[in-house]
Motif scaffolding. Structure first.
Motif, mmCIF file in Angstrom:
data_model
loop_
_atom_site.group_PDB
_atom_site.id
_atom_site.type_symbol
_atom_site.label_atom_id
_atom_site.label_comp_id
_atom_site.label_asym_id
_atom_site.label_seq_id
_atom_site.Cartn_x
_atom_site.Cartn_y
_atom_site.Cartn_z
ATOM 1 N N VAL A 1 0.855 -1.191 0.000
ATOM 2 C CA VAL A 1 0.000 0.000 0.000
ATOM 3 C C VAL A 1 0.888 1.237 0.000
ATOM 4 O O VAL A 1 2.082 1.182 0.315
ATOM 5 N N GLY A 2 0.305 2.385 -0.352
ATOM 6 C CA GLY A 2 1.049 3.634 -0.352
ATOM 7 C C GLY A 2 1.312 4.138 1.064
ATOM 8 O O GLY A 2 0.659 3.714 2.028
ATOM 9 N N VAL A 3 2.264 5.046 1.185
ATOM 10 C CA VAL A 3 2.617 5.602 2.493
ATOM 11 C C VAL A 3 1.401 6.236 3.158
ATOM 12 O O VAL A 3 1.109 5.987 4.333
ATOM 13 N N ASP A 4 0.646 7.052 2.416
ATOM 14 C CA ASP A 4 -0.527 7.715 3.013
ATOM 15 C C ASP A 4 -1.569 6.706 3.477
ATOM 16 O O ASP A 4 -2.193 6.882 4.536
ATOM 17 N N ASP A 5 -1.782 5.628 2.696
ATOM 18 C CA ASP A 5 -2.748 4.605 3.106
ATOM 19 C C ASP A 5 -2.284 3.908 4.376
ATOM 20 O O ASP A 5 -3.089 3.617 5.276
ATOM 21 N N GLY A 6 -0.988 3.617 4.461
ATOM 22 C CA GLY A 6 -0.463 2.999 5.662
ATOM 23 C C GLY A 6 -0.600 3.900 6.876
ATOM 24 O O GLY A 6 -0.953 3.446 7.972
ATOM 25 N N LEU A 7 -0.360 5.197 6.691
ATOM 26 C CA LEU A 7 -0.480 6.148 7.800
ATOM 27 C C LEU A 7 -1.933 6.314 8.232
ATOM 28 O O LEU A 7 -2.226 6.426 9.432
ATOM 29 N N ARG A 8 -2.853 6.359 7.251
ATOM 30 C CA ARG A 8 -4.277 6.479 7.604
ATOM 31 C C ARG A 8 -4.728 5.282 8.439
ATOM 32 O O ARG A 8 -5.543 5.417 9.362
ATOM 33 N N TYR A 9 -4.205 4.107 8.098
ATOM 34 C CA TYR A 9 -4.545 2.913 8.877
ATOM 35 C C TYR A 9 -3.981 3.008 10.292
ATOM 36 O O TYR A 9 -4.690 2.791 11.283
ATOM 37 N N LEU A 10 -2.720 3.363 10.412
ATOM 38 C CA LEU A 10 -2.067 3.411 11.721
ATOM 39 C C LEU A 10 -2.685 4.444 12.656
ATOM 40 O O LEU A 10 -2.749 4.239 13.874
ATOM 41 N N GLN A 11 -3.163 5.558 12.112
ATOM 42 C CA GLN A 11 -3.676 6.612 12.986
ATOM 43 C C GLN A 11 -4.927 6.173 13.747
ATOM 44 O O GLN A 11 -5.237 6.714 14.808
ATOM 45 N N HIS A 12 -5.636 5.171 13.247
ATOM 46 C CA HIS A 12 -6.804 4.656 13.970
ATOM 47 C C HIS A 12 -6.397 4.061 15.311
ATOM 48 O O HIS A 12 -7.161 4.084 16.278
ATOM 49 N N PHE A 13 -5.182 3.499 15.364
ATOM 50 C CA PHE A 13 -4.724 2.849 16.589
ATOM 51 C C PHE A 13 -3.817 3.754 17.417
ATOM 52 O O PHE A 13 -3.764 3.635 18.637
ATOM 53 N N LEU A 14 -3.112 4.659 16.747
ATOM 54 C CA LEU A 14 -2.187 5.526 17.459
ATOM 55 C C LEU A 14 -2.851 6.799 17.970
ATOM 56 O O LEU A 14 -2.369 7.415 18.924
ATOM 57 N N GLN A 15 -3.972 7.193 17.338
ATOM 58 C CA GLN A 15 -4.731 8.359 17.782
ATOM 59 C C GLN A 15 -6.210 8.003 17.900
ATOM 60 O O GLN A 15 -7.059 8.611 17.262
ATOM 61 N N PRO A 16 -6.562 6.991 18.683
ATOM 62 C CA PRO A 16 -7.956 6.536 18.735
ATOM 63 C C PRO A 16 -8.952 7.585 19.190
ATOM 64 O O PRO A 16 -10.100 7.551 18.793
ATOM 65 N N CYS A 17 -8.517 8.537 20.025
ATOM 66 C CA CYS A 17 -9.448 9.553 20.549
ATOM 67 C C CYS A 17 -9.872 10.541 19.482
ATOM 68 O O CYS A 17 -10.865 11.234 19.635
ATOM 69 N N ASP A 18 -9.126 10.624 18.372
ATOM 70 C CA ASP A 18 -9.420 11.603 17.329
ATOM 71 C C ASP A 18 -10.242 11.009 16.199
ATOM 72 O O ASP A 18 -10.563 11.689 15.239
ATOM 73 N N VAL A 19 -10.553 9.722 16.257
ATOM 74 C CA VAL A 19 -11.274 9.098 15.159
ATOM 75 C C VAL A 19 -12.727 9.489 15.192
ATOM 76 O O VAL A 19 -13.334 9.480 16.253
#
Length: 257
Positions: free
Chosen positions: A239-257
């Motif tokens: 996957v692309g870098v942005d897609d990988g980052l969008r996935y990770l932010q769900h777990f690394l920034q759960p309060c902002d989802v």
């Protein structure tokens, strides 16, 4: 004093004749003029052909699940769905520069070795793939680590300041270490949210992938490069870098989802 008389309403036959020559946007605007115009401009016989032409896959919904749903409403749903698909995805709120990759390899024969790689040292091109190679030939402890069949790997991604952590992988080799070959590890990643989990069995459709590139040295197999990435199980491409980052932010920034 002269009195003004209201103009008689336009016969529906005339409205219908005009409506047959209007495009969907004009039809929608015209339906807001009055109740009689709304009735004429929203007629199913006008919108059925528009739905069939522009959104043929949606016309089956009416007969199968919603026989009373007006065609103008069905057209509106199709148009909204199309616009949403065409909308560019939002930029991820986190970047590689805010991440820390921590990779640990261990087995029963050699002490564990750990590679800590700050994201700021990784390529930051958002169009590149979420796949990274780390050369460990200059790391003395890695040169002393002997790879065995039972080797276990762990890959954690940490948000700077340890504000969040997500385990991408924590697994052992499964008979894939044979003489002269590299070591491969993979783990299917969980879905990034409750809605996704309900529709795809709790899985994200992506796989965390790790490869240990090895060489023979003094009758031992040692690691010279560690490669990690995230694959899509649909295309089996990274996957692309942005897609990988969008996935990770769900777990690394759960309060902002």
């Amino acid at each position: 004093m002269a009195t003004s008389t209201a103009s008689p309403p336009i016969p529906w036959q005339v409205l219908d004749l005009v409506a047959n020559n209007l495009d969907p946007k004009t039809l929608t605007l015209a339906s807001c003029v009055s109740k009689s115009w709304n009735s004429a401009m929203s007629s199913d016989h006008l919108w059925e052909n528009l739905c069939t032409t522009h959104f043929p896959s949606l016309t089956h919904l009416r007969s199968a699940a919603a026989p009373t749903l007006p065609y103008h409403r069905l057209y509106s749903l199709g148009l909204t769905s199309t616009k949403r698909r065409q909308r560019p995805p939002q930029k991820p709120r986190i970047s590689l520069e805010t991440l820390l990759f921590i990779i640990t390899v261990n087995n029963s024969k050699s002490p564990p070795v750990t590679l800590i790689k700050p994201g700021i040292a990784l390529p930051s091109d958002p169009k590149s793939m979420f796949r990274f190679d780390f050369d460990v030939r200059d790391h003395e402890r890695w040169l002393g680590f002997e790879v065995l069949e039972e080797t276990k790997v762990t890959w954690n991604v940490v948000l700077r300041g340890f504000e969040g952590v997500f385990t991408m992988m924590d697994c052992k080799g499964k008979g894939n270490f044979v003489s002269g070959s590299d070591g491969w590890f993979s783990t299917e990643l969980p879905a990034a949210g409750c809605c996704c989990a309900a529709s795809c069995g709790g899985m994200s459709g992506m796989v965390a992938d790790m490869r240990l590139v090895m060489r023979e040295e003094g009758g031992r197999r040692v690691v010279e490069r560690v490669c990690v990435g995230v694959l899509s199980i649909v295309t089996w491409r990274y996957v692309g870098v942005d897609d990988g980052l969008r996935y990770l932010q769900h777990f690394l920034q759960p309060c902002d989802v």
